[in-house]
Structures are given as C-alpha cells and as structure tokens.
Design an enzyme around this catalytic site. Sequence first.
Site, PDB file in Angstrom:
ATOM      1  N   ASN A 157       0.840  -1.208   0.000  1.00 54.49           N
ATOM      2  CA  ASN A 157       0.000   0.000   0.000  1.00 54.49           C
ATOM      3  C   ASN A 157       0.868   1.248   0.000  1.00 54.49           C
ATOM      4  O   ASN A 157       0.568   2.221  -0.702  1.00 54.49           O
ATOM      5  CB  ASN A 157      -0.950  -0.007   1.202  1.00 54.49           C
ATOM      6  CG  ASN A 157      -2.204  -0.811   0.932  1.00 54.49           C
ATOM      7  OD1 ASN A 157      -3.065  -0.404   0.144  1.00 54.49           O
ATOM      8  ND2 ASN A 157      -2.293  -1.980   1.554  1.00 54.49           N
ATOM      9  N   ARG A 214       2.068   1.403  25.860  1.00 58.04           N
ATOM     10  CA  ARG A 214       1.564   1.863  24.558  1.00 58.04           C
ATOM     11  C   ARG A 214       1.622   3.383  24.457  1.00 58.04           C
ATOM     12  O   ARG A 214       1.901   3.945  23.400  1.00 58.04           O
ATOM     13  CB  ARG A 214       0.098   1.434  24.383  1.00 58.04           C
ATOM     14  CG  ARG A 214      -0.070   0.005  23.969  1.00 58.04           C
ATOM     15  CD  ARG A 214      -1.543  -0.264  23.641  1.00 58.04           C
ATOM     16  NE  ARG A 214      -1.807  -1.681  23.636  1.00 58.04           N
ATOM     17  CZ  ARG A 214      -1.578  -2.500  22.604  1.00 58.04           C
ATOM     18  NH1 ARG A 214      -1.096  -2.020  21.476  1.00 58.04           N
ATOM     19  NH2 ARG A 214      -1.851  -3.777  22.687  1.00 58.04           N
ATOM     20  N   MET A 258       0.451  -2.664  12.375  1.00 56.96           N
ATOM     21  CA  MET A 258      -0.191  -3.664  13.217  1.00 56.96           C
ATOM     22  C   MET A 258      -0.094  -3.322  14.706  1.00 56.96           C
ATOM     23  O   MET A 258       0.194  -4.183  15.533  1.00 56.96           O
ATOM     24  CB  MET A 258       0.403  -5.049  12.931  1.00 56.96           C
ATOM     25  CG  MET A 258       0.270  -5.469  11.480  1.00 56.96           C
ATOM     26  SD  MET A 258      -1.372  -5.175  10.787  1.00 56.96           S
ATOM     27  CE  MET A 258      -1.915  -6.834  10.515  1.00 56.96           C
ATOM     28  N   ASN A 267      -7.080   4.551   8.204  1.00 55.76           N
ATOM     29  CA  ASN A 267      -6.575   3.172   8.194  1.00 55.76           C
ATOM     30  C   ASN A 267      -7.213   2.420   7.032  1.00 55.76           C
ATOM     31  O   ASN A 267      -8.326   2.737   6.615  1.00 55.76           O
ATOM     32  CB  ASN A 267      -6.963   2.482   9.510  1.00 55.76           C
ATOM     33  CG  ASN A 267      -6.489   1.046   9.570  1.00 55.76           C
ATOM     34  OD1 ASN A 267      -5.325   0.743   9.249  1.00 55.76           O
ATOM     35  ND2 ASN A 267      -7.363   0.134   9.976  1.00 55.76           N
ATOM     36  N   HIS A 314      -8.388  -1.505   6.043  1.00 55.95           N
ATOM     37  CA  HIS A 314      -8.651  -2.797   6.671  1.00 55.95           C
ATOM     38  C   HIS A 314      -9.131  -3.773   5.594  1.00 55.95           C
ATOM     39  O   HIS A 314      -9.993  -3.420   4.794  1.00 55.95           O
ATOM     40  CB  HIS A 314      -9.725  -2.611   7.753  1.00 55.95           C
ATOM     41  CG  HIS A 314     -10.053  -3.868   8.474  1.00 55.95           C
ATOM     42  ND1 HIS A 314      -9.213  -4.420   9.415  1.00 55.95           N
ATOM     43  CD2 HIS A 314     -11.108  -4.709   8.377  1.00 55.95           C
ATOM     44  CE1 HIS A 314      -9.747  -5.542   9.870  1.00 55.95           C
ATOM     45  NE2 HIS A 314     -10.896  -5.738   9.258  1.00 55.95           N
ATOM     46  N   ASP A 350     -10.836   5.776  15.174  1.00 60.29           N
ATOM     47  CA  ASP A 350     -11.318   6.299  16.452  1.00 60.29           C
ATOM     48  C   ASP A 350     -10.783   5.406  17.563  1.00 60.29           C
ATOM     49  O   ASP A 350      -9.876   4.602  17.319  1.00 60.29           O
ATOM     50  CB  ASP A 350     -12.851   6.451  16.449  1.00 60.29           C
ATOM     51  CG  ASP A 350     -13.558   5.110  16.362  1.00 60.29           C
ATOM     52  OD1 ASP A 350     -12.884   4.056  16.453  1.00 60.29           O
ATOM     53  OD2 ASP A 350     -14.797   5.107  16.222  1.00 60.29           O
ATOM     54  N   GLY A 380     -11.940   2.833  18.989  1.00 57.63           N
ATOM     55  CA  GLY A 380     -12.219   1.400  18.910  1.00 57.63           C
ATOM     56  C   GLY A 380     -11.289   0.694  17.927  1.00 57.63           C
ATOM     57  O   GLY A 380     -10.432   1.317  17.303  1.00 57.63           O
ATOM     58  N   ASP A 390     -11.039  -0.787  14.505  1.00 60.63           N
ATOM     59  CA  ASP A 390     -11.663  -0.827  13.177  1.00 60.63           C
ATOM     60  C   ASP A 390     -13.116  -0.344  13.205  1.00 60.63           C
ATOM     61  O   ASP A 390     -13.970  -0.871  12.482  1.00 60.63           O
ATOM     62  CB  ASP A 390     -11.569  -2.248  12.583  1.00 60.63           C
ATOM     63  CG  ASP A 390     -10.128  -2.735  12.481  1.00 60.63           C
ATOM     64  OD1 ASP A 390      -9.255  -1.920  12.149  1.00 60.63           O
ATOM     65  OD2 ASP A 390      -9.881  -3.924  12.743  1.00 60.63           O
ATOM     66  N   GLU A 446      -7.377  -2.643  -2.528  1.00 60.30           N
ATOM     67  CA  GLU A 446      -6.797  -1.689  -1.565  1.00 60.30           C
ATOM     68  C   GLU A 446      -5.965  -0.651  -2.302  1.00 60.30           C
ATOM     69  O   GLU A 446      -5.998   0.539  -1.998  1.00 60.30           O
ATOM     70  CB  GLU A 446      -5.919  -2.420  -0.544  1.00 60.30           C
ATOM     71  CG  GLU A 446      -6.681  -3.366   0.365  1.00 60.30           C
ATOM     72  CD  GLU A 446      -5.807  -3.965   1.461  1.00 60.30           C
ATOM     73  OE1 GLU A 446      -4.910  -3.272   1.966  1.00 60.30           O
ATOM     74  OE2 GLU A 446      -6.033  -5.137   1.809  1.00 60.30           O
TER      75      GLU A 446
HETATM   76  C1  GAR Z   1      -3.122  -4.948   3.984  1.00 60.91           C
HETATM   77  O1  GAR Z   1      -3.943  -5.987   3.529  1.00 60.91           O
HETATM   78  C2  GAR Z   1      -3.873  -4.101   4.997  1.00 60.91           C
HETATM   79  O2  GAR Z   1      -5.233  -3.959   4.694  1.00 60.91           O
HETATM   80  C3  GAR Z   1      -3.682  -4.919   6.243  1.00 60.91           C
HETATM   81  O3  GAR Z   1      -2.340  -5.338   6.198  1.00 60.91           O
HETATM   82  C4  GAR Z   1      -1.964  -5.493   4.831  1.00 60.91           C
HETATM   83  C5  GAR Z   1      -0.679  -4.709   4.604  1.00 60.91           C
HETATM   84  O4  GAR Z   1      -0.172  -4.958   3.331  1.00 60.91           O
HETATM   85  N1  GAR Z   1      -3.960  -4.149   7.424  1.00 60.91           N
HETATM   86  C6  GAR Z   1      -4.479  -4.669   8.518  1.00 60.91           C
HETATM   87  O5  GAR Z   1      -4.784  -5.840   8.631  1.00 60.91           O
HETATM   88  C7  GAR Z   1      -4.681  -3.675   9.637  1.00 60.91           C
HETATM   89  N2  GAR Z   1      -5.358  -4.292  10.735  1.00 60.91           N
HETATM   90  P1  GAR Z   1       1.002  -4.073   2.751  1.00 60.91           P
HETATM   91  O6  GAR Z   1       2.086  -4.023   3.839  1.00 60.91           O
HETATM   92  O7  GAR Z   1       1.442  -4.835   1.544  1.00 60.91           O
HETATM   93  O8  GAR Z   1       0.453  -2.719   2.436  1.00 60.91           O
END
Ligand code: GAR
Length: 220
Positions: free
Chosen positions: A17, A68, A93, A110, A112, A144, A146, A148, A177
């Site tokens: 991404n 955190r 993550m 974000n 997802h 926010d 929460g 996701d 994405e």
């Molecule tokens: C993507 O699928 C993104 O949607 C997901 O991690 C992947 C990262 O791919 N994100 C989550 O699961 C967030 N909870 P990338 O490093 O190739 O962009």
Amino acid sequence: MSRSLRLGILASGGGTNLQTIIDRCQDGSLDASIALVLTNNPDAGALNRAREADIPTICINHREYATREDFDQAVVGALQAAGVELVVLAGFMRIITQTFLEAFPQRVINIHPALLPAFPGLHVQQQALDYGARFSGCTVHFVDSGVDTGPIIIQAVVPVLPDDTADTLAARILEQEHRIYPRAIQLIAEKRVHIDGRQVLIDPPSPPTEESLINPGLEA
Ligand code: GAR
C-alpha cells in the site's frame, strides 16, 4: 499554487500500500507528498521501499517502550517533527491510543482488508471464509478509539470464490486496496471529506462505480 498534503505513513510489513501511494504521488495523480515513513518493525519491507524513493524513514520499535502511551508519544513526536498533516496507517499492526488520536484529531486513517463492520481485528480473510461470506473487500476509515470502528470513507467489494484460501482472497482484496487508498487520500487532499457523526460526506458526491454485485451470479 495549492500545497500538497503532507502524509506520514505507518507500516509494519511489506508495504505494497505504501508503494502504491509513493507511485501515485510520483505520477502526480495524488496531490500529496510523503514526509515520513515510520515503522515499528526494523525488518519491515516498507523501509526499503521508502529508502528507494528517497523518503525519510524512522523505525520506532515498540518493544523498547514500557507502555503503549510511551510508544505513541514517540511516534507522535516524530510525525509532528516531520510536519505531517495526515497519518496514513498502511498495514500498521499496532493499536493506536487516545494520546495519538488527540494529537491528530480526525487526521488518522486506516485500511482494513474486510468490509467493515464485518470482520474487524486480525486474520480477517480467514474469518470471511470460515463464515461463508459471498463477498468481502476492503475499507478505508477514520481511526477512532475502537478497533476498526471509525467512520467509513470508501469501500471496495470482491467476491469470495469456491476455491479461495486466505491467501488468494487476500491477494484479490489487496488489488482493490491499491485502488481505494489513493482515492481516499486524494478526496481528503481536495478537502471533500467531512465527518458528520458516523457518516462521512463527500462533497461534491461521487457516485459508486457499479450499481450491484451478485455472487453466485444470476443465470440468463
Ligand atoms: C493490507 O492488507 C492491509 O489492509 C492490512 O495489512 C496489509 C498490509 O499490506 N492491514 C491490517 O490488517 C490492519 N489491521 P502491505 O504491507 O502490503 O500494504
């Protein structure tokens, strides 16, 4: 001339991404620039992608912080020092704390890999398969407090096919994405995105690409 939106991109993994956003900034279709790529993982492939594109990087390893909040304070400090205006989580993550959100109110987005509010959290492609969903997809949303749960900016839908594994479904979702994340950022760069409670209003509105999808398909 309008100044381009300064992005801070946070990634923990391979960074496809991130790569798409780099490419769209470089080809001029995204009116934004990447001020900083930040990772919590020293081995993240995203770091190499950023270095290749001469984008400043920083690794802030969460394992070196007691809480955190301490970690988030270090992250916020780096983003502010880089003059970041929009924080883009791209496969980051870590859960974001209130400290972070207060520093960038309504300025953290974000992506997802599921059609929220279905399947928040982790291993969501497997969750969609186990559930027997006919469709899954991806969602770009404001972050926010929460997990996701924030207001949804844009979603793309893909079918779940009979032979899918979590990996094949993830690859189909990832392709989408790469289409919708730059689009969401561009809408924000154009100041067309407004939050009204749970609704995200796009002004002027942008109609959906397709009217409907049906899976399994209708037979003639
Ligand atoms: C993507 O699928 C993104 O949607 C997901 O991690 C992947 C990262 O791919 N994100 C989550 O699961 C967030 N909870 P990338 O490093 O190739 O962009």
